[in-house]
Enzyme design. Structure first.
Site, PDB file in Angstrom:
ATOM      1  N   ASP A  59       1.200  -1.465   0.102  1.00  0.00           N
ATOM      2  CA  ASP A  59       0.441   0.197  -0.010  1.00  0.00           C
ATOM      3  C   ASP A  59       1.197   1.470  -0.107  1.00  0.00           C
ATOM      4  O   ASP A  59       1.942   1.093   0.615  1.00  0.00           O
ATOM      5  CB  ASP A  59      -1.248   0.151   1.212  1.00  0.00           C
ATOM      6  CG  ASP A  59      -0.488  -0.504   2.196  1.00  0.00           C
ATOM      7  OD1 ASP A  59       1.124  -0.690   2.408  1.00  0.00           O
ATOM      8  OD2 ASP A  59      -0.704  -1.413   3.066  1.00  0.00           O
ATOM      9  N   ASN A 123      -7.314  -2.033  14.547  1.00  0.00           N
ATOM     10  CA  ASN A 123      -8.873  -2.582  14.354  1.00  0.00           C
ATOM     11  C   ASN A 123      -8.713  -3.864  13.250  1.00  0.00           C
ATOM     12  O   ASN A 123      -9.765  -3.762  12.893  1.00  0.00           O
ATOM     13  CB  ASN A 123      -9.524  -1.491  13.301  1.00  0.00           C
ATOM     14  CG  ASN A 123      -8.686  -1.440  12.614  1.00  0.00           C
ATOM     15  OD1 ASN A 123      -7.394  -1.704  12.096  1.00  0.00           O
ATOM     16  ND2 ASN A 123      -8.752  -0.408  11.616  1.00  0.00           N
ATOM     17  N   HIS A 125      -7.622  -4.184  10.338  1.00  0.00           N
ATOM     18  CA  HIS A 125      -7.524  -4.637   8.571  1.00  0.00           C
ATOM     19  C   HIS A 125      -6.003  -5.074   8.867  1.00  0.00           C
ATOM     20  O   HIS A 125      -5.027  -5.169   9.367  1.00  0.00           O
ATOM     21  CB  HIS A 125      -7.128  -2.733   8.707  1.00  0.00           C
ATOM     22  CG  HIS A 125      -6.140  -1.681   8.845  1.00  0.00           C
ATOM     23  ND1 HIS A 125      -5.654  -0.909   9.381  1.00  0.00           N
ATOM     24  CD2 HIS A 125      -4.502  -2.633   9.299  1.00  0.00           C
ATOM     25  CE1 HIS A 125      -4.042  -0.428  10.018  1.00  0.00           C
ATOM     26  NE2 HIS A 125      -3.568  -2.006   9.624  1.00  0.00           N
ATOM     27  N   GLU A 130      -9.679  -1.901   5.494  1.00  0.00           N
ATOM     28  CA  GLU A 130     -10.657  -1.356   6.563  1.00  0.00           C
ATOM     29  C   GLU A 130     -11.588  -2.205   7.071  1.00  0.00           C
ATOM     30  O   GLU A 130     -12.046  -2.813   5.829  1.00  0.00           O
ATOM     31  CB  GLU A 130     -10.467   0.372   7.021  1.00  0.00           C
ATOM     32  CG  GLU A 130      -9.360   0.955   6.375  1.00  0.00           C
ATOM     33  CD  GLU A 130      -8.107   1.475   8.301  1.00  0.00           C
ATOM     34  OE1 GLU A 130      -8.417  -0.040   9.080  1.00  0.00           O
ATOM     35  OE2 GLU A 130      -7.766   2.008   7.986  1.00  0.00           O
TER      36      GLU A 130
END
Ligand code: F6R
Length: 484
Positions: A59, A123, A125, A130
């Site tokens: 990314d 979280n 991801h 996400e």
């Protein structure tokens, strides 16, 4: 699971190096972030193994050029090369322009990664997918969640930069040939629990690892702390009980340290002696404290003389690899190449070796070195003229020992040996006098043979009875597999 973050990182680095030994020109997808920094520190030392591979990453922040401060590309560049001149093939993501996501999706569809590293966010991801991202989504631009943004604070001077990112999608992650996810530290424990024990769905995008056909999750103890399920190894197992051995060709035992061969499979080697049996002592064992000796070279020489004596007692040939990985902690191409030469020369029918799950790093490195060497040796053999050499397909016998015991259900071969064979095994263990001064490994070997005997007595030998056993059987246990 590894005890700490450092050993988890080393394991991850070694996974990549293993993949490169079998496929030097592999397409490798890297992940950035705190977790992977120690992995890159190991990889930096191995530029030679990396040089034919092609690297890309997961990314990049939207609109950020690869050479701009704060970019993932620059982070990776510095982590992998740190001041040296890169000679590697890098294919950094270009996240500038409105068509960036479409270009990345097309590239990943055309060129899926052979080996993909990934981390996990607090979280859940994976890459920058996400929570809520469907598994069918390809590369796309995403507005990073508040949790994710908190971990990026200070990355860019301009607070608006870095709030959106271009990411490889779940679809492309699932298309990678091998996926290795590394998570370390307490902050990841809840997300890891969700990933491995929660539902497999987009609420925790990292749970896609459970759908991947060849995924490995490497955790340290802190990241694994919230896992609740235990591996169930009580399942019934079926296996063969051997009392005599009839190896179809030479037998080679890869001993991580000088004394492991006799401790783990002294009985098997004693019974194999009429076949052509070899002990390959993989490391010098020079780090072992030996009373009265301070010079590591003197320790190494003493320990090699003990291997010679062990081999004489068991009727085996001794070989010494003196592997560099013992000092570097990483898989070494030179160890692999020398080991491959020996394997190709002997062409063992059975190779006895430690488990990849053994907690001792030298034992695991020995396993990985042997696996990689075997691959090379088989290509060397297949290039030979004789059909027999070309068809060489050895069996692997994974042994156990005081350091590591197989889960019961994994064992598929028991060697049941007599007290006479036990005496030969123990004499060979005791040839390592320098070690017995520190730890009574002879007692360990004896205790393990008896413990295994008790474990399997009732279920597989009919117990101590008139029809069954008169005494507890002595056993060495193996996981035996034939390479295709
Ligand atoms: C980075 C990436 C992210 C990170 C994850 C964990 O390329 O794709 O998914 O792997 O955010 O980051 P660290 O390792 O910094 O905790």
């Amino acid at each position: 699971m590894c005890a700490d973050a450092a050993s988890a990182a080393l394991l991850a680095a070694n996974e990549l190096l293993r993949a490169l030994l079998t496929q030097p020109d592999a397409r490798i997808g890297l992940a950035t972030g705190r977790t992977f920094a120690p992995v890159f520190a190991h990889l930096r030392q191995q530029q030679q193994l990396l040089q034919h591979a092609e690297f890309t990453h997961l990314d990049e922040y939207e609109g950020v050029r690869p050479d701009e401060a704060g970019s993932m590309a620059l982070e990776l560049h510095e982590a992998l090369f740190a001041g040296t001149q890169p000679t590697l093939r890098l294919n950094m993501i270009d996240a500038c322009g409105s068509d960036a996501a479409a270009r990345l999706a097309a590239l990943r569809a055309r060129e899926p990664a052979d080996f993909q590293f990934a981390g996990i966010g607090t979280n859940g991801h994976i890459a920058f997918n996400e929570p809520g991202t469907p598994f069918s989504a390809g590369a796309h631009v995403v507005a990073l969640h508040a949790d994710t943004l908190r971990t990026q604070t200070g990355r860019f001077a301009d607070a608006f930069r870095g709030s959106r990112a271009l990411t490889t999608g779940p679809r492309e992650l699932l298309q990678s040939r091998r996926l290795v996810l590394l998570a370390t530290g307490t902050s990841k424990a809840l997300a890891v629990q969700q990933m491995l024990e929660g539902a497999v769905d987009s609420a925790c995008p990292a749970s896609l690892v459970r759908m991947h056909p060849d995924a490995l999750v490497i955790l340290d103890a802190a990241a694994a702390a919230q896992l609740t399920r235990q591996v169930d190894d009580r399942a019934a197992c079926s296996f063969e009980v051997l009392r005599t051995l009839n190896a179809p060709g030479p037998v080679l035992c890869a001993s991580p340290h000088p004394d492991d061969a006799s401790i783990s499979c002294g009985a098997l080697l004693a019974l194999c002696a009429t076949a052509d049996a070899h002990i390959l002592c993989c490391t010098t064992g020079a780090r072992s404290p030996v009373r009265g000796l301070t010079d590591p070279a003197a320790v190494a020489a003493l320990r090699e003389s003990e291997v010679q004596e062990e081999a004489r007692l068991l009727g085996c040939h001794a070989h010494f690899l003196r592997a560099r990985c013992y000092d570097t902690g990483a898989l070494e191409a030179d160890d692999v190449a020398r080991c491959a030469q020996l394997l190709a020369h002997i062409q063992p029918a059975w190779i006895l070796l430690p488990s990849a799950q053994d907690p001792h790093p030298t034992h695991r490195l020995t396993r990985f070195t042997l696996e990689a060497a075997l691959q090379q040796a088989r290509s060397l053999a297949s290039a030979q003229a004789s059909a027999e050499a070309a068809a060489w397909s050895p069996e692997l016998w994974t042994f156990e020992g005081p350091w590591f015991q197989h889960p019961r259900a994994a064992i598929n071969t028991l060697l049941h040996f007599t007290p006479e064979t036990e005496a030969r095994k123990l004499a060979a263990v005791r040839a390592h006098k320098s070690q017995l001064q520190r730890v009574p490994f002879d007692q360990g070997a004896l205790a393990l043979a008896r413990l295994r005997g008790v474990m399997f007595s009732e279920t597989h030998f009919g117990g101590l009875s008139a029809e069954g056993l008169h005494e507890v059987p002595l056993l060495e246990c193996f996981v035996r597999e034939r390479l295709s």
